[in-house]
Design a protein around this motif. Structure first.
Motif, PDB file in Angstrom:
ATOM      1  N   CYS A 165     -50.303  14.044 -91.273  1.00 16.08           N
ATOM      2  CA  CYS A 165     -49.746  12.709 -91.056  1.00 16.08           C
ATOM      3  C   CYS A 165     -48.268  12.904 -90.793  1.00 16.08           C
ATOM      4  N   ARG A 166     -47.814  12.521 -89.627  1.00 13.76           N
ATOM      5  CA  ARG A 166     -46.420  12.729 -89.232  1.00 13.76           C
ATOM      6  C   ARG A 166     -45.639  11.442 -89.431  1.00 13.76           C
ATOM      7  N   VAL A 167     -44.495  11.540 -90.095  1.00 14.76           N
ATOM      8  CA  VAL A 167     -43.610  10.397 -90.301  1.00 14.76           C
ATOM      9  C   VAL A 167     -42.338  10.626 -89.503  1.00 14.76           C
ATOM     10  N   ALA A 168     -41.946   9.634 -88.702  1.00 18.18           N
ATOM     11  CA  ALA A 168     -40.762   9.768 -87.858  1.00 18.18           C
ATOM     12  C   ALA A 168     -40.148   8.389 -87.628  1.00 18.18           C
ATOM     13  N   PRO A 169     -38.862   8.333 -87.270  1.00 17.55           N
ATOM     14  CA  PRO A 169     -38.251   7.040 -86.958  1.00 17.55           C
ATOM     15  C   PRO A 169     -38.997   6.349 -85.824  1.00 17.55           C
ATOM     16  N   LEU A 170     -39.053   5.032 -85.890  1.00 15.85           N
ATOM     17  CA  LEU A 170     -39.730   4.265 -84.856  1.00 15.85           C
ATOM     18  C   LEU A 170     -38.969   4.366 -83.536  1.00 15.85           C
ATOM     19  N   ALA A 171     -39.739   4.473 -82.464  1.00 14.66           N
ATOM     20  CA  ALA A 171     -39.162   4.412 -81.118  1.00 14.66           C
ATOM     21  C   ALA A 171     -39.256   2.981 -80.602  1.00 14.66           C
ATOM     22  N   LEU A 172     -38.447   2.676 -79.621  1.00 15.68           N
ATOM     23  CA  LEU A 172     -38.462   1.327 -79.041  1.00 15.68           C
ATOM     24  C   LEU A 172     -39.865   0.933 -78.606  1.00 15.68           C
ATOM     25  N   ASP A 173     -40.612   1.873 -78.050  1.00 17.24           N
ATOM     26  CA  ASP A 173     -41.960   1.573 -77.578  1.00 17.24           C
ATOM     27  C   ASP A 173     -42.915   1.239 -78.726  1.00 17.24           C
ATOM     28  N   ASP A 174     -42.518   1.536 -79.972  1.00 20.10           N
ATOM     29  CA  ASP A 174     -43.361   1.221 -81.128  1.00 20.10           C
ATOM     30  C   ASP A 174     -43.137  -0.203 -81.639  1.00 20.10           C
ATOM     31  N   TYR A 175     -42.010  -0.803 -81.270  1.00 18.81           N
ATOM     32  CA  TYR A 175     -41.591  -2.039 -81.940  1.00 18.81           C
ATOM     33  C   TYR A 175     -42.626  -3.154 -81.851  1.00 18.81           C
ATOM     34  N   HIS A 176     -43.193  -3.341 -80.677  1.00 13.89           N
ATOM     35  CA  HIS A 176     -44.127  -4.456 -80.489  1.00 13.89           C
ATOM     36  C   HIS A 176     -45.331  -4.311 -81.421  1.00 13.89           C
ATOM     37  N   GLU A 177     -45.900  -3.107 -81.492  1.00 11.78           N
ATOM     38  CA  GLU A 177     -47.072  -2.893 -82.335  1.00 11.78           C
ATOM     39  C   GLU A 177     -46.716  -3.019 -83.806  1.00 11.78           C
ATOM     40  N   VAL A 178     -45.568  -2.471 -84.201  1.00 12.11           N
ATOM     41  CA  VAL A 178     -45.179  -2.528 -85.609  1.00 12.11           C
ATOM     42  C   VAL A 178     -44.875  -3.965 -86.026  1.00 12.11           C
ATOM     43  N   GLU A 179     -44.282  -4.754 -85.130  1.00 11.59           N
ATOM     44  CA  GLU A 179     -44.031  -6.160 -85.443  1.00 11.59           C
ATOM     45  C   GLU A 179     -45.337  -6.876 -85.776  1.00 11.59           C
ATOM     46  N   LYS A 180     -46.372  -6.603 -85.009  1.00 15.29           N
ATOM     47  CA  LYS A 180     -47.672  -7.209 -85.285  1.00 15.29           C
ATOM     48  C   LYS A 180     -48.207  -6.757 -86.642  1.00 15.29           C
ATOM     49  N   LEU A 181     -48.002  -5.479 -86.943  1.00 12.02           N
ATOM     50  CA  LEU A 181     -48.483  -4.953 -88.213  1.00 12.02           C
ATOM     51  C   LEU A 181     -47.757  -5.605 -89.391  1.00 12.02           C
ATOM     52  N   LEU A 182     -46.458  -5.783 -89.272  1.00 13.48           N
ATOM     53  CA  LEU A 182     -45.698  -6.438 -90.330  1.00 13.48           C
ATOM     54  C   LEU A 182     -46.129  -7.890 -90.505  1.00 13.48           C
ATOM     55  N   GLU A 183     -46.430  -8.560 -89.404  1.00 12.52           N
ATOM     56  CA  GLU A 183     -46.914  -9.939 -89.489  1.00 12.52           C
ATOM     57  C   GLU A 183     -48.237  -9.996 -90.235  1.00 12.52           C
ATOM     58  N   ARG A 184     -49.058  -8.986 -90.040  1.00 16.72           N
ATOM     59  CA  ARG A 184     -50.325  -8.944 -90.780  1.00 16.72           C
ATOM     60  C   ARG A 184     -50.053  -8.810 -92.281  1.00 16.72           C
ATOM     61  N   GLY A 185     -49.139  -7.914 -92.632  1.00 22.91           N
ATOM     62  CA  GLY A 185     -48.793  -7.750 -94.041  1.00 22.91           C
ATOM     63  C   GLY A 185     -48.263  -9.027 -94.660  1.00 22.91           C
ATOM     64  N   GLN A 186     -47.504  -9.790 -93.875  1.00 22.14           N
ATOM     65  CA  GLN A 186     -46.998 -11.076 -94.361  1.00 22.14           C
ATOM     66  C   GLN A 186     -48.138 -12.073 -94.563  1.00 22.14           C
ATOM     67  N   SER A 187     -49.040 -12.135 -93.603  1.00 21.17           N
ATOM     68  CA  SER A 187     -50.143 -13.104 -93.700  1.00 21.17           C
ATOM     69  C   SER A 187     -51.059 -12.787 -94.872  1.00 21.17           C
ATOM     70  N   GLU A 188     -51.156 -11.504 -95.248  1.00 25.59           N
ATOM     71  CA  GLU A 188     -51.992 -11.101 -96.385  1.00 25.59           C
ATOM     72  C   GLU A 188     -51.274 -11.283 -97.719  1.00 25.59           C
ATOM     73  N   GLY A 189     -49.969 -11.567 -97.681  1.00 19.38           N
ATOM     74  CA  GLY A 189     -49.220 -11.749 -98.907  1.00 19.38           C
ATOM     75  C   GLY A 189     -48.627 -10.490 -99.486  1.00 19.38           C
ATOM     76  N   TYR A 190     -48.834  -9.357 -98.821  1.00 22.93           N
ATOM     77  CA  TYR A 190     -48.275  -8.097 -99.324  1.00 22.93           C
ATOM     78  C   TYR A 190     -46.785  -7.988 -99.028  1.00 22.93           C
ATOM     79  N   LEU A 191     -46.357  -8.570 -97.939  1.00 19.94           N
ATOM     80  CA  LEU A 191     -44.961  -8.482 -97.535  1.00 19.94           C
ATOM     81  C   LEU A 191     -44.315  -9.858 -97.560  1.00 19.94           C
ATOM     82  N   LYS A 192     -43.032  -9.876 -97.871  1.00 21.67           N
ATOM     83  CA  LYS A 192     -42.247 -11.102 -97.842  1.00 21.67           C
ATOM     84  C   LYS A 192     -42.171 -11.635 -96.415  1.00 21.67           C
ATOM     85  N   TYR A 193     -42.215 -12.958 -96.263  1.00 27.69           N
ATOM     86  CA  TYR A 193     -42.056 -13.532 -94.927  1.00 27.69           C
ATOM     87  C   TYR A 193     -40.637 -13.281 -94.431  1.00 27.69           C
TER      88      TYR A 193
END
Length: 400
Positions: free
Chosen positions: A247-275
């Motif tokens: 499992c490789r961990v690295a800083p996000l690239a610009l091309d990752d932002y759109h997908e990661v934004e969606k993932l964070l929104e999912r975490g918010q909708s599930e209540g795991y992450l702060k809005y």
């Protein structure tokens, strides 16, 4: 603010379609059941074709004989009032001039050679869908052919559709969601698959491992009625196989932002992450890290934020979220370990994290964090902070 949230509404399906766009997916489908059930596969193929994804379907079993299965696929591919037309002129699979190859058993078992490859290209040059009916071969031979052809064509992904679904040892409570090649190598040693209760699936697993070794970056194993969930959701329905055992961990690239934004929104909708609003999410993205399994599979994200904490030489871990399929694979641990290493590199005094979830707090404690009173966190953390949420938040600290 509400309008912005609607515009960026989370869609797991779109997340995966982004990965598949412009690529080729191959399906190995041994089907002896009612031909009409192949409509489930046709619906997945339709979504992929509308996404500018090439689709190769290798049919075996009863589905490869006659035209009933092809007609079921045709019905799923056809436009309706609820479905847009495909972006190309689709020739009916059950018609005379169809994008269908019929392969005898000898052709399936033979080495992949130029005549077959030319036949495949003649079809795919004209349209992005090919069906090959593989006659008189069992499921293991079909998968072996699929992995050899897929490796030769360098397809992006191979999907094996099997009535038994993903890998589930008898003592496991559910299907194993993920296996890498090194785990498969150990499982396929003499007697190991049998002792794990998977002896009957040894030939299938061996063919899947060969696909990974031959260069196919990932293989999915799922039942027919679970293919859509396997390809288009984070939870999946079967087992995902990748070659890489890291499992490789690295800083996000610009091309990752759109997908990661969606993932964070999912975490918010599930209540795991702060809005957070769009700008707050943007700050996570620019200071964020992603965990990737294999070559393409985003498994989790987090960020290390230091703005406002310079006087305390502190850093805050925010937005820590892992995809359901990879929970239990140590993704969260690797993300936190990366944050610890970065904190040492930056000569920080400590890291802290906030959560309202008891399970998340227990996770941080396992990583060496200790719970502290909220008042011991940097004062800047609580500026403009919702008082009700602050009352419910637990704060955890790790000293560098």
């Amino acid at each position: 603010m509400a309008r912005g949230r609607r515009e960026t509404a989370f869609s797991e399906k779109e997340f995966y379609l982004d990965e598949f766009r412009g690529r080729t997916l191959a399906f190995a489908v041994y089907h002896d059941a009612v031909p009409e059930r192949l409509r489930l596969l046709g619906e997945v193929a339709r979504d992929l074709l509308l996404n500018d994804t090439r689709v190769i379907v290798l049919l075996g079993g009863g589905a490869a004989r006659g035209r009933a299965g092809l007609r079921a696929l045709d019905r799923a591919l056809a436009a309706s009032s609820a479905q847009p037309s495909l972006p190309f002129v689709a020739r009916p699979l059950a018609g005379e001039d169809a994008p269908v190859l019929t392969l005898a058993a000898a052709e399936v078992d033979a080495p992949i050679a130029e005549p077959l490859l030319l036949g495949v290209w003649r079809v795919l040059r004209a349209e992005p869908l090919l069906v090959a009916c593989c006659l008189d071969v069992g499921p293991e031979r079909l998968v072996d052919f699929a992995q050899r052809l897929g490796a030769r064509l360098r397809v992006h992904k191979l999907v094996v559709v099997d009535s038994d679904g993903g890998v589930q040892p008898p003592d496991a409570p559910s299907v194993l969601s993920f296996m890498d090649e090194s785990v498969m190598e150990a499982l396929l040693r003499r007697g190991e698959a049998e002792s794990a209760g998977l002896g009957a699936r040894r030939p299938l697993l061996a063919a899947i491992r060969e696909a990974l070794l031959a260069g196919i970056t990932s293989v999915n194993l799922a039942p027919l009625d679970g293919v859509a969930r396997e390809l288009f959701t984070y939870e999946g329905s079967g087992t995902l196989f990748t070659r890489e055992d890291y499992c490789r961990v690295a800083p996000l690239a610009l091309d990752d932002y759109h997908e990661v934004e969606k993932l964070l929104e999912r975490g918010q909708s599930e209540g795991y992450l702060k809005y957070r609003d769009a700008d707050e999410i943007g700050r996570i993205l620019i200071s964020g890290y992603g965990a990737t399994i294999g070559a393409h599979h985003l498994a989790g994200v987090c960020a290390l934020q230091r703005d406002g904490y310079a006087a305390e030489r502190a850093g805050e871990i925010v937005g820590l979220y892992t995809i359901t399929r990879f929970k239990g694979e140590g993704v969260g641990v690797k993300l936190v370990d990366c944050m610890k290493a970065e904190a040492r590199r930056l000569d920080l005094a400590y890291l802290f994290a906030c959560t309202t979830q008891e399970r998340v707090g227990q996770f941080f404690e396992r990583q060496g964090f200790r719970r502290i009173p909220a008042g011991e966190a940097p004062a800047a953390k609580w500026r403009c902070y919702d008082p009700a949420r602050r009352a419910a938040v637990a704060v955890y600290r790790w000293d560098c």
